[in-house]
Design an enzyme around this catalytic site. Structure first.
Site, PDB file in Angstrom:
ATOM      1  N   ASN A   6      -1.617  -4.956   8.361  1.00  0.00           N
ATOM      2  CA  ASN A   6      -0.749  -4.897   7.397  1.00  0.00           C
ATOM      3  C   ASN A   6       0.345  -4.162   8.157  1.00  0.00           C
ATOM      4  OD1 ASN A   6       1.045  -5.260   5.674  1.00  0.00           O
ATOM      5  ND2 ASN A   6       0.219  -6.374   4.293  1.00  0.00           N
ATOM      6  N   ASP A   8       3.620  -3.224   6.660  1.00  0.00           N
ATOM      7  CA  ASP A   8       4.069  -2.661   5.249  1.00  0.00           C
ATOM      8  C   ASP A   8       4.565  -1.391   5.876  1.00  0.00           C
ATOM      9  OD1 ASP A   8       4.777  -5.377   5.059  1.00  0.00           O
ATOM     10  OD2 ASP A   8       3.564  -5.656   3.194  1.00  0.00           O
ATOM     11  N   HIS A   9       3.990  -0.221   5.782  1.00  0.00           N
ATOM     12  CA  HIS A   9       3.541   0.944   4.818  1.00  0.00           C
ATOM     13  C   HIS A   9       4.597   1.324   6.388  1.00  0.00           C
ATOM     14  CE1 HIS A   9       2.130   0.781   1.292  1.00  0.00           C
ATOM     15  NE2 HIS A   9       1.482  -0.585   1.672  1.00  0.00           N
ATOM     16  N   ARG A  17      13.356   7.413   4.994  1.00  0.00           N
ATOM     17  CA  ARG A  17      14.772   8.193   5.143  1.00  0.00           C
ATOM     18  C   ARG A  17      15.813   7.519   5.929  1.00  0.00           C
ATOM     19  NH1 ARG A  17      14.081  13.106   7.765  1.00  0.00           N
ATOM     20  NH2 ARG A  17      15.554  13.554   8.008  1.00  0.00           N
ATOM     21  N   HIS A  42       4.896  -8.298   3.901  1.00  0.00           N
ATOM     22  CA  HIS A  42       4.853  -8.880   2.805  1.00  0.00           C
ATOM     23  C   HIS A  42       6.535  -8.214   2.769  1.00  0.00           C
ATOM     24  CE1 HIS A  42       4.126  -9.015  -2.153  1.00  0.00           C
ATOM     25  NE2 HIS A  42       5.183  -9.526  -1.598  1.00  0.00           N
ATOM     26  N   ARG A  44       9.037  -8.891   0.241  1.00  0.00           N
ATOM     27  CA  ARG A  44       9.081  -8.881  -1.021  1.00  0.00           C
ATOM     28  C   ARG A  44      10.514  -8.752  -1.664  1.00  0.00           C
ATOM     29  NH1 ARG A  44       5.531  -6.386  -4.133  1.00  0.00           N
ATOM     30  NH2 ARG A  44       4.182  -5.577  -3.761  1.00  0.00           N
ATOM     31  N   ARG A  48      11.806  -3.266  -0.521  1.00  0.00           N
ATOM     32  CA  ARG A  48      11.146  -2.059  -0.389  1.00  0.00           C
ATOM     33  C   ARG A  48      10.230  -1.409   0.866  1.00  0.00           C
ATOM     34  NH1 ARG A  48       6.523  -2.137  -4.763  1.00  0.00           N
ATOM     35  NH2 ARG A  48       8.252  -3.441  -5.710  1.00  0.00           N
ATOM     36  N   HIS A  49       9.694  -2.482   1.503  1.00  0.00           N
ATOM     37  CA  HIS A  49       9.678  -1.906   3.187  1.00  0.00           C
ATOM     38  C   HIS A  49      10.056  -3.093   4.415  1.00  0.00           C
ATOM     39  CE1 HIS A  49       6.557  -4.265   1.440  1.00  0.00           C
ATOM     40  NE2 HIS A  49       6.115  -4.008   0.651  1.00  0.00           N
ATOM     41  N   GLU A  69       3.079 -12.685   3.963  1.00  0.00           N
ATOM     42  CA  GLU A  69       2.833 -12.465   2.662  1.00  0.00           C
ATOM     43  C   GLU A  69       3.903 -12.961   2.204  1.00  0.00           C
ATOM     44  OE1 GLU A  69       0.695  -9.414   2.000  1.00  0.00           O
ATOM     45  OE2 GLU A  69      -0.950 -10.083   2.402  1.00  0.00           O
ATOM     46  N   THR A  99       2.184  -1.920  -5.576  1.00  0.00           N
ATOM     47  CA  THR A  99       1.585  -3.127  -4.152  1.00  0.00           C
ATOM     48  C   THR A  99       1.029  -3.759  -5.410  1.00  0.00           C
ATOM     49  OG1 THR A  99      -0.339  -3.123  -3.031  1.00  0.00           O
ATOM     50  CG2 THR A  99      -1.029  -2.337  -4.792  1.00  0.00           C
ATOM     51  N   THR A 100       0.454  -5.415  -4.318  1.00  0.00           N
ATOM     52  CA  THR A 100      -0.309  -6.472  -5.397  1.00  0.00           C
ATOM     53  C   THR A 100      -1.138  -5.834  -5.892  1.00  0.00           C
ATOM     54  OG1 THR A 100       0.466  -7.912  -3.346  1.00  0.00           O
ATOM     55  CG2 THR A 100      -0.899  -8.718  -4.814  1.00  0.00           C
ATOM     56  N   GLU A 151      -7.594 -16.483   0.763  1.00  0.00           N
ATOM     57  CA  GLU A 151      -7.288 -14.322   0.326  1.00  0.00           C
ATOM     58  C   GLU A 151      -8.079 -13.929  -0.754  1.00  0.00           C
ATOM     59  OE1 GLU A 151      -5.140 -10.269   1.792  1.00  0.00           O
ATOM     60  OE2 GLU A 151      -4.202 -12.703   2.311  1.00  0.00           O
ATOM     61  N   HIS A 191      -6.751  -6.706   1.044  1.00  0.00           N
ATOM     62  CA  HIS A 191      -6.332  -5.235  -0.178  1.00  0.00           C
ATOM     63  C   HIS A 191      -7.503  -4.194  -0.451  1.00  0.00           C
ATOM     64  CE1 HIS A 191      -3.690  -4.698  -2.864  1.00  0.00           C
ATOM     65  NE2 HIS A 191      -4.127  -4.141  -3.510  1.00  0.00           N
ATOM     66  N   GLY A 192      -7.610  -3.283   0.240  1.00  0.00           N
ATOM     67  CA  GLY A 192      -7.812  -2.220  -1.310  1.00  0.00           C
ATOM     68  C   GLY A 192      -8.765  -1.397   0.752  1.00  0.00           C
ATOM     69  N   HIS A 215      -2.562  -0.175   4.382  1.00  0.00           N
ATOM     70  CA  HIS A 215      -2.109   1.390   3.581  1.00  0.00           C
ATOM     71  C   HIS A 215      -3.132   2.247   4.519  1.00  0.00           C
ATOM     72  CE1 HIS A 215      -2.121   4.271   1.614  1.00  0.00           C
ATOM     73  NE2 HIS A 215      -1.076   4.324   1.440  1.00  0.00           N
TER      74      HIS A 215
END
Length: 242
Positions: A6, A8-9, A17, A42, A44, A48-49, A69, A99-100, A151, A191-192, A215
């Site tokens: 993933n 996203d981050h 920035r 993802h 959204r 946001r990302h 996602e 996050t979700t 998932e 997730h996580g 992440h």
């Protein structure tokens, strides 16, 4: 078992920035070159990302599986059908969350998904997946909808603070995976997940197809490099399952 990264981050860092870097699409290339089987993102509502333009660039660039996602909004249904990824994973989405936070409430969304969402994909080759907690009822409803996959939400397991709680969540995930498999659905998980909790998961939970990690992998990459971090996670997955 496949590793999907993933990214996203990477986009979160870029957006902090308002610059054009780091580029999540370039990150996707590195992840695949390092051995990842595909990429997760993802999109959204608040962007946001990942941005809409990122999605189309990822479609053009990613060679392996592309997992889109999304919340089941009309906007996302339209974009996902236009992009035509390998996989769409439907997730709950709240503007306030960082996050979700959990799986879909399948009883709540069942009629809407049955009448509006799943028919939208009936004339496509897109694989559908539902992000669910390892609850028997939710998994059974996912199968009743005709979802190709689920998932399993591993966040509760990942956040467990005692051995007893971790073992309890692993048991739930194992039972959920077995049920989904027996109902004819592919079993994904995410997730996580991180270096420490990945091994017990893949050693305990059967029938896992795609493992989605974001992440923790991107965070580790700040110190070890993206290429080496992807290889490290792949080594853990391969060692634990051999």
């Amino acid at each position: 078992m496949q590793l999907l990264v993933n990214i996203d981050h990477v986009a979160t860092l870029r957006n902090a920035r308002g610059e054009g870097y780091p580029d999540p699409v370039e990150a996707a290339k590195i992840c695949e070159q390092a051995g990842a089987s595909g990429i997760v993102f993802h999109l959204r509502k608040d962007r946001r990302h990942i941005k809409t333009e990122d999605v189309y660039r990822l479609k053009e660039t990613v060679k392996g599986d592309l997992d889109f996602e999304m919340a089941a909004t009309e906007e996302m249904l339209t974009i996902s059908k236009d992009v035509n990824p390998k996989l769409v994973t439907l997730v709950p989405e709240s503007r306030e969350e960082l996050t979700t936070e959990g799986g879909l409430d399948m009883e709540k969304v069942f009629e809407d998904f049955r009448d509006r969402v799943f028919p939208a994909y009936a004339d496509t080759d897109i694989t559908t997946s539902l992000f669910v907690d390892p609850n028997e009822k939710d998994i059974e409803l996912a199968a009743k909808l005709g979802s190709d996959a689920i998932e399993l939400h591993t966040g509760t397991y990942a956040n467990a603070t005692t051995e007893a709680d971790r073992n309890h969540e692993l048991k739930r995930l194992k039972e959920g995976a077995e049920l989904a498999h027996n109902l004819g659905m592919k079993v994904n998980a995410g997730h996580g997940l991180n270096i420490d909790n990945l091994i017990p998961l893949v050693e305990t939970v059967p029938h896992l197809n795609d493992i989605s990690i974001g992440h923790a992998l991107v965070s580790s990459a700040l110190f070890d490099g993206l290429d080496e971090t992807v290889k490290k996670f792949l080594l853990i997955m391969n060692t634990a399952t051999n």
